[in-house]
Design an enzyme around this catalytic site. Structure first.
Site, PDB file in Angstrom:
ATOM      1  N   ASP A  95       0.845  -1.188   0.000  1.00 30.14           N
ATOM      2  CA  ASP A  95       0.000   0.000   0.000  1.00 30.14           C
ATOM      3  C   ASP A  95       0.883   1.242   0.000  1.00 30.14           C
ATOM      4  OD1 ASP A  95       0.941   0.223   2.580  1.00 30.14           O
ATOM      5  OD2 ASP A  95      -0.936  -0.358   3.530  1.00 30.14           O
ATOM      6  N   ASP A 269      -8.346  -7.276   0.482  1.00 27.58           N
ATOM      7  CA  ASP A 269      -7.382  -7.575   1.543  1.00 27.58           C
ATOM      8  C   ASP A 269      -7.930  -7.100   2.868  1.00 27.58           C
ATOM      9  OD1 ASP A 269      -5.629  -5.021   2.731  1.00 27.58           O
ATOM     10  OD2 ASP A 269      -6.772  -4.598   0.920  1.00 27.58           O
ATOM     11  N   CYS A 307     -13.563 -27.774   6.774  1.00 28.48           N
ATOM     12  CA  CYS A 307     -12.319 -27.088   6.410  1.00 28.48           C
ATOM     13  C   CYS A 307     -11.179 -28.086   6.230  1.00 28.48           C
ATOM     14  CB  CYS A 307     -11.961 -26.066   7.483  1.00 28.48           C
ATOM     15  SG  CYS A 307     -10.480 -25.104   7.105  1.00 28.48           S
ATOM     16  N   CYS A 309      -7.920 -27.194   6.392  1.00 33.82           N
ATOM     17  CA  CYS A 309      -6.655 -26.619   6.861  1.00 33.82           C
ATOM     18  C   CYS A 309      -5.975 -27.520   7.890  1.00 33.82           C
ATOM     19  CB  CYS A 309      -6.868 -25.214   7.444  1.00 33.82           C
ATOM     20  SG  CYS A 309      -7.475 -25.190   9.147  1.00 33.82           S
ATOM     21  N   CYS A 312      -7.781 -27.646  11.377  1.00 32.69           N
ATOM     22  CA  CYS A 312      -9.010 -28.442  11.454  1.00 32.69           C
ATOM     23  C   CYS A 312      -8.758 -29.936  11.241  1.00 32.69           C
ATOM     24  CB  CYS A 312     -10.014 -27.922  10.431  1.00 32.69           C
ATOM     25  SG  CYS A 312     -10.627 -26.266  10.840  1.00 32.69           S
ATOM     26  N   HIS A 338      -6.137 -21.188  10.243  1.00 34.26           N
ATOM     27  CA  HIS A 338      -7.510 -21.542   9.876  1.00 34.26           C
ATOM     28  C   HIS A 338      -8.245 -20.363   9.240  1.00 34.26           C
ATOM     29  CE1 HIS A 338     -11.637 -22.780   9.854  1.00 34.26           C
ATOM     30  NE2 HIS A 338     -11.916 -21.667  10.505  1.00 34.26           N
TER      31      HIS A 338
END
Length: 374
Positions: A95, A269, A307, A309, A312, A338
């Site tokens: 940014d 974002d 999920c 991930c 999980c 997660h």
């Protein structure tokens, strides 16, 4: 040759949402995309290896203001640029530093040349202008740089917003003129204008005339009601070129991400997923879960059964609750993994649904399961 180009792959015939690819010097980005934020050259508590392999992040953000103050952009340049410094070989967006500078309130003074401010770290006097912002970002070596803009507080008067928008346009022109590394880094313009449609129209027209390789919508999702957010988002997005990436800044809740995609946005974002992880909160397929709560003390089920991930697949809510309440660093890491994966996976699904011309129906299904009302 432009460093950043956009390829449109499909438009959802029922909603107008678009599926595309952004080509960058460090690889392609499949869109629509959620981009994790690595403010100080790190996504908090998550290693680059995990970001790539578990979160499946395609691009991350870093913050010009923070890196300017510490460790300094010249040190990052010396290290070989941000990619080398933080060991991340995929695209990076920086940014402009504008939002952080304008968030300083009494610590900063805006003038036509740029912004005088005092560092929030030690109170030392600093100055950032459009030219300096570009120089810092060129030193950082990001794939996508943002023009230095002024983000109005909400609410702001029409007169203040108009002056601010016109200054943002003048600063965008100065950024474009200062930009030297056009073959390696793309510079995006930022549409401002607050919640006034005529100002949004004027800002977009003026910036599009500069022919930036991409455009962002700034100054919304700043505390306004959701109806106002959606109204300005859906009004502004069609003003941006179809053949360039469209970036909605600072959005990270699941509903806002889906609404952004429906409006034709390619990139979003937010620091939200790692920020709420540090407070023991997870986003799941059936709404938010505050794992520190007593109700999860003996809950030996995964955080989110849908999920994929690392968290999980390997840990229970009871264990995560224990870590968070014991203030163990691993708890924050596992919840961050997660939450980030939840949002990148959500956008993977959004891309599939766009290809099937099915995003509106998916939104309704997702809202029902998550507990939102559309």
């Amino acid at each position: 040759m432009e460093a950043i180009t956009y390829e449109l792959l499909h438009i959802d015939k029922n909603s107008g949402a678009r599926r595309g690819v952004i080509h960058t010097p460090h690889g392609d980005i499949q869109t629509p995309i959620f981009m994790p934020v690595g403010t100080q050259a790190t996504v908090k508590s998550v290693t680059p290896k995990v970001l790539k392999e578990e979160v499946k992040a395609q691009i991350i953000l870093s913050n010009t203001y923070h890196l300017f103050l510490r460790p300094g952009h010249e040190l990052v340049r010396e290290a070989g640029g941000l990619h080398e410094f933080m060991h991340w070989d995929r695209p990076i967006l920086t940014d402009s530093g504008g939002f952080q500078v304008f968030s300083l309130g009494d610590l900063r003074k805006i003038k036509e040349e740029g912004v005088d401010f005092r560092s929030h770290l030690d109170g030392s006097k600093k100055f950032i202008s459009p030219e300096i912002s570009v120089q810092i970002q060129e030193a950082l070596g990001s794939d996508i740089m943002m023009a230095f803009d002024e983000c109005c507080p909400y609410p702001s008067t029409y007169e203040y917003t108009k002056k601010s928008m016109e200054r943002t346009t003048r600063w965008a022109k100065r950024c474009k003129e200062a930009h030297q590394t056009t073959d390696k880094q793309g510079l995006f313009g930022i549409v401002q204008g607050g919640f006034f449609k005529d100002l949004r129209t004027k800002s977009a027209e003026d910036l599009v005339a500069f022919d930036f390789p991409g455009y962002a919508i700034g100054g919304i999702s700043v505390g306004e009601p959701k109806e106002e957010f959606l109204d300005i988002l859906n009004f502004t997005t069609p003003l941006l070129p179809e053949n360039k990436p469209r970036y909605l800044m600072g959005v990270g809740t699941p509903d806002y991400l889906i609404e952004a995609a429906l409006s034709g946005i390619d990139m979003c974002d937010c620091v939200l997923p790692t920020r709420i992880a540090r407070h023991g909160t997870a986003m799941t397929s059936h709404g938010k879960v505050v794992v520190r709560n007593a109700t999860y003390e003996r809950d030996f089920s995964p955080l989110d059964s849908e999920c994929d991930c690392y968290t999980c697949q390997n840990f229970t809510r009871a264990y995560l609750r224990h870590l968070i309440n014991a203030k163990e660093i691993l708890g924050v890491e596992l919840l961050s993994i997660h939450n980030l994966r939840f949002l990148t996976k959500l956008m993977e699904r959004v891309r599939i649904e766009i290809e099937k011309d099915h995003l509106l129906a998916f939104r309704d299904e997702f809202y029902r399961d998550y507990g939102y009302t559309s």
